[in-house]
Design a protein around this motif. Sequence first.
Motif, PDB file in Angstrom:
ATOM      1  N   ALA A  24      44.209  34.268  38.563  1.00 41.07           N
ATOM      2  CA  ALA A  24      43.297  34.816  39.570  1.00 41.07           C
ATOM      3  C   ALA A  24      41.921  35.044  38.969  1.00 41.07           C
ATOM      4  O   ALA A  24      41.800  35.427  37.804  1.00 41.07           O
ATOM      5  CB  ALA A  24      43.857  36.129  40.130  1.00 41.07           C
ATOM      6  N   VAL A  26      38.221  37.165  39.313  1.00 44.66           N
ATOM      7  CA  VAL A  26      37.810  38.498  39.753  1.00 44.66           C
ATOM      8  C   VAL A  26      36.838  38.394  40.921  1.00 44.66           C
ATOM      9  O   VAL A  26      35.909  37.574  40.920  1.00 44.66           O
ATOM     10  CB  VAL A  26      37.145  39.263  38.591  1.00 44.66           C
ATOM     11  N   TYR A  43      47.383  39.310  51.206  1.00 40.45           N
ATOM     12  CA  TYR A  43      47.046  40.376  50.262  1.00 40.45           C
ATOM     13  C   TYR A  43      48.328  40.988  49.700  1.00 40.45           C
ATOM     14  O   TYR A  43      49.275  41.275  50.441  1.00 40.45           O
ATOM     15  CB  TYR A  43      46.234  41.477  50.952  1.00 40.45           C
ATOM     16  N   LYS A  46      48.415  44.485  43.125  1.00 41.34           N
ATOM     17  CA  LYS A  46      48.307  43.988  41.747  1.00 41.34           C
ATOM     18  C   LYS A  46      49.083  44.942  40.857  1.00 41.34           C
ATOM     19  O   LYS A  46      48.658  46.060  40.585  1.00 41.34           O
ATOM     20  CB  LYS A  46      46.847  43.891  41.296  1.00 41.34           C
ATOM     21  N   ILE A 195      45.875  41.430  44.818  1.00 42.69           N
ATOM     22  CA  ILE A 195      45.808  39.992  44.587  1.00 42.69           C
ATOM     23  C   ILE A 195      45.681  39.328  45.953  1.00 42.69           C
ATOM     24  O   ILE A 195      46.421  39.669  46.887  1.00 42.69           O
ATOM     25  CB  ILE A 195      47.060  39.474  43.858  1.00 42.69           C
ATOM     26  N   LYS A 197      45.454  35.665  48.132  1.00 42.94           N
ATOM     27  CA  LYS A 197      45.783  34.239  48.075  1.00 42.94           C
ATOM     28  C   LYS A 197      45.567  33.611  49.453  1.00 42.94           C
ATOM     29  O   LYS A 197      45.631  34.305  50.475  1.00 42.94           O
ATOM     30  CB  LYS A 197      47.256  34.043  47.676  1.00 42.94           C
ATOM     31  N   ARG A 208      42.790  29.114  38.414  1.00 44.43           N
ATOM     32  CA  ARG A 208      42.429  30.410  39.012  1.00 44.43           C
ATOM     33  C   ARG A 208      42.137  30.240  40.511  1.00 44.43           C
ATOM     34  O   ARG A 208      41.018  30.423  40.982  1.00 44.43           O
ATOM     35  CB  ARG A 208      41.225  31.016  38.282  1.00 44.43           C
ATOM     36  N   TRP A 210      43.830  32.051  42.836  1.00 45.79           N
ATOM     37  CA  TRP A 210      43.993  33.347  43.473  1.00 45.79           C
ATOM     38  C   TRP A 210      42.770  34.206  43.176  1.00 45.79           C
ATOM     39  O   TRP A 210      41.919  33.865  42.349  1.00 45.79           O
ATOM     40  CB  TRP A 210      45.246  34.046  42.960  1.00 45.79           C
ATOM     41  N   LYS A 212      41.497  38.466  42.479  1.00 48.52           N
ATOM     42  CA  LYS A 212      41.967  39.813  42.193  1.00 48.52           C
ATOM     43  C   LYS A 212      40.818  40.797  42.364  1.00 48.52           C
ATOM     44  O   LYS A 212      39.703  40.571  41.903  1.00 48.52           O
ATOM     45  CB  LYS A 212      42.575  39.917  40.794  1.00 48.52           C
ATOM     46  N   LYS A 214      40.075  44.700  41.601  1.00 48.33           N
ATOM     47  CA  LYS A 214      40.600  45.840  40.851  1.00 48.33           C
ATOM     48  C   LYS A 214      39.945  47.130  41.318  1.00 48.33           C
ATOM     49  O   LYS A 214      38.742  47.182  41.575  1.00 48.33           O
ATOM     50  CB  LYS A 214      40.390  45.637  39.349  1.00 48.33           C
TER      51      LYS A 214
END
Length: 347
Positions: A24, A26, A43, A46, A195, A197, A208, A210, A212, A214
């Motif tokens: 993934a 960022v 969704y 993570k 995460i 997708k 990469r 996917w 992510k 945070k």
Amino acid sequence: MTTAKPSGAGLPAGFAPPVKVALARVVTTLPRTTATQTGNLSYEPKWDGYRCICIRDDNGATLWSRQGKDLTRYFPELVAATEGAVPPGCVIDGEAVIWTQGRLDFSALQQRLSAGPKTLPGLVRETPANYTAFDLLAVAGHDARELPLNQRRALLEELASGWEPPLSLSPTTTDPDLAARWFEELPRTGIEGLIIKRSDQPYAGGVRNWMKLKHRETVEVVCGAVIGPITQPSEIVAGLILEGELRIVGRSTPLKTAAGRELARWLQPPRSAHPWPKTVKGTTLDRFNRDKEPVTLTLVEPVVVEVSADTAWSGRSFRHPLRLVRARPELSPADISLPDMLGPAVH
């Protein structure tokens, strides 16, 4: 690298470990499906654990890390559960996690990998692991990686219909509003973020594809040292009071020149004996040992600073660099305690 069991019998070609996992990139804001986009967005939480490919072949189950390390012997409860609930010919992508008092406990996972044959059974009893599955790479001896995510997910849900702990299915939603609530509410349990997708994407190992997102919070920590001169620091060394002592819990990302100069206004040499040494191991500041050689600290009189931090906390330190927001010289270092978002410290 040694393998706990022979692997590959009953599996399609291309699944001899290590298997490349999807990655993934960022993102900084929650993406939403657009009118011109192919495929809805999905969704998922993570998880703060060990990424783990589970291979179930005719000989049993084996577990493999993202880097291709054989984790089978460290999680015997997951191997036994998989062999009982998953038929041969399946390859699953997921996360090995441990829960302690309602929060993900990464430190307990780390203890597994350092445990010897005599201590491992006790850890399995005291802090049992769970496996949270979120993707399916092969089923019934057929390669599923070229199928779109929504079809792989349907197959995974069918496979997991009879599962019981320690096996579970990671939740997922296509509702961005629900995902936004997850993003705000789940970090208190140690979930790191989301995460994201595309529902029409195949499983692309090593790519990469996917995304992510945070979760970060602003928290107060104690700056007890800096790296570089006190007049122009390049990084802060953060501390928190754990077990009654000011202990190093992380470092910041490199400071921009203006930010370092502004912080320097509030830095003074220690007025008395300092609890930290002038030189520390690289792993003291960063568990991934960014500095292989010892690091020289410029000790300062402890001052409170506000930082942006994510929820990745090992129980004794932040697992990722902090971002300096501003100095808080009006606050007393003695009053700064472990933020609630981080959960309990490891004693």
